[in-house]
Design a protein around this motif. Sequence first.
Motif, PDB file in Angstrom:
ATOM      1  N   LEU A   1      15.921 -16.635 -30.246  1.00  0.00           N
ATOM      2  CA  LEU A   1      15.640 -17.964 -30.799  1.00  0.00           C
ATOM      3  C   LEU A   1      16.894 -18.828 -30.776  1.00  0.00           C
ATOM      4  CD1 LEU A   1      13.654 -19.884 -32.232  1.00  0.00           C
ATOM      5  CD2 LEU A   1      14.410 -18.881 -34.408  1.00  0.00           C
ATOM      6  N   ASP A   2      18.018 -18.252 -31.177  1.00  0.00           N
ATOM      7  CA  ASP A   2      19.274 -19.013 -31.164  1.00  0.00           C
ATOM      8  C   ASP A   2      19.652 -19.434 -29.752  1.00  0.00           C
ATOM      9  OD1 ASP A   2      19.454 -18.742 -33.876  1.00  0.00           O
ATOM     10  OD2 ASP A   2      20.876 -17.068 -33.834  1.00  0.00           O
ATOM     11  N   TYR A   3      19.415 -18.533 -28.779  1.00  0.00           N
ATOM     12  CA  TYR A   3      19.767 -18.834 -27.390  1.00  0.00           C
ATOM     13  C   TYR A   3      18.982 -20.042 -26.882  1.00  0.00           C
ATOM     14  CZ  TYR A   3      20.128 -18.240 -22.309  1.00  0.00           C
ATOM     15  OH  TYR A   3      20.341 -18.449 -20.962  1.00  0.00           O
ATOM     16  N   ILE A   4      17.686 -20.058 -27.114  1.00  0.00           N
ATOM     17  CA  ILE A   4      16.838 -21.125 -26.585  1.00  0.00           C
ATOM     18  C   ILE A   4      17.062 -22.436 -27.333  1.00  0.00           C
ATOM     19  CG2 ILE A   4      14.423 -21.876 -26.390  1.00  0.00           C
ATOM     20  CD1 ILE A   4      13.715 -19.026 -25.604  1.00  0.00           C
ATOM     21  N   CYS A   5      17.420 -22.336 -28.604  1.00  0.00           N
ATOM     22  CA  CYS A   5      17.588 -23.554 -29.395  1.00  0.00           C
ATOM     23  C   CYS A   5      19.035 -24.033 -29.465  1.00  0.00           C
ATOM     24  CB  CYS A   5      17.051 -23.335 -30.812  1.00  0.00           C
ATOM     25  SG  CYS A   5      15.268 -23.039 -30.869  1.00  0.00           S
ATOM     26  N   THR A   6      19.931 -23.378 -28.738  1.00  0.00           N
ATOM     27  CA  THR A   6      21.338 -23.768 -28.755  1.00  0.00           C
ATOM     28  C   THR A   6      21.552 -25.110 -28.072  1.00  0.00           C
ATOM     29  OG1 THR A   6      22.173 -21.510 -28.873  1.00  0.00           O
ATOM     30  CG2 THR A   6      23.649 -23.159 -27.947  1.00  0.00           C
TER      31      THR A   6
ATOM     32  N   PHE B   1      15.733 -25.841 -24.880  1.00  0.00           N
ATOM     33  CA  PHE B   1      14.546 -26.043 -25.713  1.00  0.00           C
ATOM     34  C   PHE B   1      13.477 -26.838 -24.979  1.00  0.00           C
ATOM     35  CE2 PHE B   1      12.149 -29.001 -28.324  1.00  0.00           C
ATOM     36  CZ  PHE B   1      11.421 -28.116 -29.113  1.00  0.00           C
ATOM     37  N   PHE B   2      13.867 -27.969 -24.391  1.00  0.00           N
ATOM     38  CA  PHE B   2      12.866 -28.820 -23.753  1.00  0.00           C
ATOM     39  C   PHE B   2      12.309 -28.196 -22.478  1.00  0.00           C
ATOM     40  CE2 PHE B   2      14.863 -32.242 -26.348  1.00  0.00           C
ATOM     41  CZ  PHE B   2      13.716 -32.642 -27.010  1.00  0.00           C
ATOM     42  N   ALA B   3      13.063 -27.333 -21.820  1.00  0.00           N
ATOM     43  CA  ALA B   3      12.529 -26.617 -20.663  1.00  0.00           C
ATOM     44  C   ALA B   3      11.376 -25.711 -21.093  1.00  0.00           C
ATOM     45  CB  ALA B   3      13.629 -25.795 -19.988  1.00  0.00           C
ATOM     46  N   VAL B   4      11.564 -24.999 -22.199  1.00  0.00           N
ATOM     47  CA  VAL B   4      10.512 -24.122 -22.715  1.00  0.00           C
ATOM     48  C   VAL B   4       9.353 -24.951 -23.252  1.00  0.00           C
ATOM     49  CG1 VAL B   4       9.961 -22.407 -24.482  1.00  0.00           C
ATOM     50  CG2 VAL B   4      12.120 -22.245 -23.236  1.00  0.00           C
ATOM     51  N   ALA B   5       9.649 -25.990 -24.031  1.00  0.00           N
ATOM     52  CA  ALA B   5       8.595 -26.813 -24.638  1.00  0.00           C
ATOM     53  C   ALA B   5       7.752 -27.511 -23.569  1.00  0.00           C
ATOM     54  CB  ALA B   5       9.219 -27.842 -25.583  1.00  0.00           C
TER      55      ALA B   5
ATOM     56  N   SER C   1       9.375 -23.334 -34.355  1.00  0.00           N
ATOM     57  CA  SER C   1       9.406 -24.185 -35.555  1.00  0.00           C
ATOM     58  C   SER C   1      10.256 -23.581 -36.664  1.00  0.00           C
ATOM     59  CB  SER C   1       7.982 -24.430 -36.065  1.00  0.00           C
ATOM     60  OG  SER C   1       7.420 -23.249 -36.627  1.00  0.00           O
ATOM     61  N   ASP C   2      10.639 -22.295 -36.529  1.00  0.00           N
ATOM     62  CA  ASP C   2      11.530 -21.687 -37.525  1.00  0.00           C
ATOM     63  C   ASP C   2      12.944 -22.228 -37.421  1.00  0.00           C
ATOM     64  OD1 ASP C   2       9.513 -20.133 -38.558  1.00  0.00           O
ATOM     65  OD2 ASP C   2       9.988 -18.359 -37.354  1.00  0.00           O
ATOM     66  N   ASN C   3      13.285 -22.808 -36.281  1.00  0.00           N
ATOM     67  CA  ASN C   3      14.597 -23.431 -36.117  1.00  0.00           C
ATOM     68  C   ASN C   3      14.496 -24.896 -36.545  1.00  0.00           C
ATOM     69  OD1 ASN C   3      16.500 -25.166 -34.249  1.00  0.00           O
ATOM     70  ND2 ASN C   3      17.437 -23.133 -34.363  1.00  0.00           N
ATOM     71  N   PRO C   4      15.310 -25.348 -37.469  1.00  0.00           N
ATOM     72  CA  PRO C   4      15.162 -26.717 -38.000  1.00  0.00           C
ATOM     73  C   PRO C   4      15.216 -27.804 -36.934  1.00  0.00           C
ATOM     74  CG  PRO C   4      16.601 -25.428 -39.414  1.00  0.00           C
ATOM     75  CD  PRO C   4      16.346 -24.600 -38.198  1.00  0.00           C
TER      76      PRO C   4
END
Length: 349
Positions: free
Chosen positions: A246-251, A256-260, A290-293
């Motif tokens: 989660l931290d890796y993708i949301c860093t 993030f937007f690639a996954v989203a 959504s667990d990442n603010p």
Amino acid sequence: MKRRISSLFNPKKEGKKAEKTTREHSIEGMTNLPQSFSIGAGGGFGGFGGVASPSLAGAGASANNDRNMQSAEQLVLDLSNPELRENALLELSKKRELFQDLAPLLWNSCATIAALLQEIISIYPVLSPPTLTPALSNRVCNALALLQCVASHPDTRMLFLNAHIPLYLYPFLNTTSKSRPFEYLRLTSLGVIGALVKVDDTEVISFLLSTEIIPLCLRTMEMGSELSKTVATFIVQKILLDDVGLDYICTTAERFFAVARVLGNMVGTLAEQPSSRLLKHIIRCYLRLSDNPRACDALRGCLPDILGDTSFQSCLRDDPMTRRWLQQLLHSVNGNRVALQAGGFDHML
């Protein structure tokens, strides 16, 4: 444990026995096994109605296990012989769960893993331009099925990972041809990765992230078959469920937007061709993001509106768990609109 992939693949043509075998893979397992032999089966002995005593049944099961193990050992030896390898691959892949401790046998026998890797490397030249034939695809898929067996076993999983064997599969996940031979190759390769992430292990997740598995999964999620998309999304879901993932993708905003973006595109496709199984994994990915603010704040602008209406009501009618996940997701994204003190992804961009 019952394996489900045979119910997912239902090939229309069976002039190729080996091809049928390679489709019997999934994120949870591999094959429907033939019924085991039993002393009490059939008409029985001497007019006793086929009912064997416990001692006879136990002796019969033990003898059968011994025969199976002897057969497995011979087939593993045959893998080192180029003339016998194709048949050995087929037989072992069909009966791999009938053979106890096949994974340690494969790993510890001389030159066996090297023979399986040789099968994989041998088809690299036909990946581009895409000239892979069904026969070649089937043969390599049988080899991949045995590697999945090794990746699934607790005694060989980390040995498999530490040898960096998953990297040999990445060229198959990087293909773009939608032909059946390539699709089976992608699906079976994803099955190996899926076997690794099925057991929650941060070391496994860290290895996969360091080798850039996310872009390869996103590629399949965009252009693969429904089943390949499902397995690839399951892998991304398992990575997200680990804090490191989660931290890796949301860093970064880019990750993030690639996954989203890919998740959103799949939701749009499912509106026309519903799949409750795939939708379940997509919603779970969104919920974990959504667990990442910062990711939760960004989802307010990119979460598909269709998830909030009744479009998937019938699709999720028999899946209360996924309906609950969806409700939690919508509440997390839309129920709390307090601005983040640290700033969201828009600030990062």
